[in-house]
Structure formats: structure tokens, C-alpha cells
Design a protein around this motif. Structure first.
Motif, short mmCIF file in Angstrom:
data_model
loop_
_atom_site.label_atom_id
_atom_site.label_comp_id
_atom_site.label_asym_id
_atom_site.label_seq_id
_atom_site.Cartn_x
_atom_site.Cartn_y
_atom_site.Cartn_z
N ILE A 146 -1.77 0.72 -10.51
CA ILE A 146 -1.41 1.73 -9.51
C ILE A 146 -0.47 2.73 -10.19
N TYR A 147 -0.74 4.00 -10.01
CA TYR A 147 0.06 5.06 -10.63
C TYR A 147 0.80 5.84 -9.55
N LEU A 191 -5.62 8.12 -2.98
CA LEU A 191 -5.35 6.69 -2.96
C LEU A 191 -6.11 5.89 -4.00
N PHE A 192 -7.30 6.38 -4.40
CA PHE A 192 -8.15 5.54 -5.24
C PHE A 192 -8.98 6.39 -6.19
N GLY A 248 0.97 6.25 -4.24
CA GLY A 248 0.29 5.56 -5.33
C GLY A 248 -1.20 5.77 -5.35
N THR A 249 -1.75 5.86 -6.54
CA THR A 249 -3.20 5.96 -6.75
C THR A 249 -3.66 4.73 -7.51
N THR A 250 -4.58 3.98 -6.92
CA THR A 250 -5.13 2.81 -7.60
C THR A 250 -6.24 3.26 -8.53
N LYS A 295 3.81 3.48 -13.66
CA LYS A 295 2.64 2.59 -13.61
C LYS A 295 3.08 1.24 -13.06
N GLN A 296 2.28 0.68 -12.16
CA GLN A 296 2.61 -0.64 -11.60
C GLN A 296 1.39 -1.54 -11.74
N GLY A 298 0.79 -1.23 0.00
CA GLY A 298 0.00 0.00 0.00
C GLY A 298 0.82 1.27 0.00
N GLN A 357 -9.17 2.15 -10.95
CA GLN A 357 -10.06 1.05 -11.30
C GLN A 357 -10.91 1.49 -12.48
#
Lengths: 115, 112
Positions: free
Chosen positions: B86-87, B8-9, B105-107, B36-37, A40, B109
Motif C-alpha cells: 500500500i502506497y 484505491l487500487f 492509500g493505494t493498494t 510504503k506499507q 482501509g 498489486q
């Protein structure tokens, strides 16, 4: 061409044991970086090599962590007396140089679990 | 030291635009990056911007840099399900060793 490779991909060890994590950078890249990524979180810098020498080790958390790059290519991250808090993904990256625009190419990582 | 913050999202529908935001504290980084991950894959550089630029466009990607507010954003046009990942934004801070300082990181979706 081949990218950055890391071995092992997974490592499970017991508290107090010694571990070594290996990184093979892209051929010809003089700069090599180690990062640690907890779940995270973003990657956190550990150490940077320019050639054979550690140019910046300010991110190593304590003296249990040590890294070498004896021939300016492969690098090994060594962790003594592992603790549960060392559990994380350890990422290696390499770049052509360490200055200026600096695209770092990352390996797939080694997931370390300390039981 | 440098601090890099991200939301985060983010959830978007396929075909919409996505905007991922990042703020940083140290403005001395010459370059700022977006990585990017994807699950099971290594971090991959998506794009970068030189600190004296305000905007950079690269196909579906647009990077905006507001130096006054220390704000960086990544816009992805026509977002696809393959963009789910995740960016991370990253900069060098005041370091001259090339080490990167990443946000958390920002997820992203992407819903079909």
C-alpha cells in the motif's frame, strides 16, 4: 541500530476498560508522533511531542485520550473508558527534529481491539 | 484543513511501469512524501520531493509534482512482485509541527 518499537503488538480489551500503549523511539530523536490507522484508511495524526512537551495535540479525538513523554524518550498513549470505535492500529513515529525535512520512522504499531 | 486523495487500487504486470496518483488541497506543505506499507511491517519512507521541484528521480522511482493542479504522482519503473504494497502520499499541510496528513492509500498489486 534499533528502530522504533511499540508494545504490546496486540491488545484486546473490553469496552469501558483503560489501556496503555507504549512507544520507544529511536535514541536521540526529539520528535515523537502518535497516529491512528483504521482499516482501509491512511494514518490519522493524534499528537506530537517535541522533547517532553506535547507541541500539538489537535488530533486527539476527545478527552478519553491522553499521552505523556515524561523524560523526552519513551511515550505512553492512554485511553480511558475504551469504546468499540477505538479499535484500530496505533502507530508511533519518531524523527530527529520536528521541523523542515522530517523523515518520520514508524514503529510496527499496536493493534487495539475493543470488544 | 488539508485533504489528500488517492485512487484505491492499481493492478499491473511484473515489468510494467506503475503510476500512483495523489491530489491535495493545501499547497503550503514544504515537502511531500511517499510512504510504503507492507503487511506486518511499519510504514517506510520511499521518497520525498521539495515543493519547489517539479520532478525527482531516485533509481526506479520518479516523483512528479504539479503545483498548479495540486497533483503528485509516483512512477515505479520495471515493477516487481516485491513492490506489492500500500502506497501513501503525505504532506504537512499548513502545520509547522511536522505532523503528516496522509491519503487513504493505494493498494498496488503486481501480477507475475
Amino acid at each position: 541500530g534499533a528502530g522504533v518499537s511499540q508494545t504490546p503488538s496486540n491488545k484486546v480489551t473490553e469496552k469501558g476498560k483503560y489501556v496503555e500503549l507504549r512507544c520507544d523511539p529511536i535514541s536521540g530523536h526529539t520528535a515523537l508522533y502518535w497516529y491512528r490507522q483504521s482499516l482501509g484508511q491512511g494514518p490519522e495524526f493524534l499528537i506530537y511531542f517535541q522533547g517532553t512537551g506535547a507541541a500539538d495535540d489537535s488530533g486527539l479525538p476527545n478527552d478519553r485520550f491522553f499521552a505523556v513523554r515524561p523524560e523526552g524518550s519513551v511515550s505512553t498513549l492512554k485511553i480511558q473508558r475504551t469504546e468499540r470505535g477505538d479499535s484500530a492500529m496505533y502507530l508511533c513515529a519518531s524523527s530527529l527534529t520536528g521541523q523542515g525535512f522530517n523523515e518520520q520512522f514508524f514503529g510496527p504499531g499496536t493493534r487495539l481491539t475493543v470488544l | 484543513g488539508e485533504d489528500v486523495e488517492q485512487s484505491l487500487f492499481l493492478s499491473v504486470r511484473e515489468g510494467d511501469s506503475s503510476v500512483i496518483n495523489c491530489t491535495y488541497t493545501d499547497s503550503s506543505s514544504t515537502y511531500l512524501y511517499w510512504y510504503k506499507q507492507e503487511p506486518g511491517a511499519g510504514l517506510q519512507l520511499l521518497t520525498y520531493i521539495f515543493s519547489n521541484m517539479d520532478m525527482k528521480q531516485d533509481q526506479r522511482l520518479t516523483v512528479l509534482l504539479n503545483k498548479k493542479d495540486k497533483h503528485l504522482s509516483l512512477r515505479i519503473a520495471d515493477t516487481q512482485t516485491g513492490d506489492s504494497a500500500i502506497y501513501f502520499c503525505a504532506g504537512h499541510g499548513s502545520s509547522n509541527t511536522g505532523k503528516l496528513i496522509f491519503g487513504q492509500g493505494t493498494t498496488l498489486q503486481v501480477k507475475p
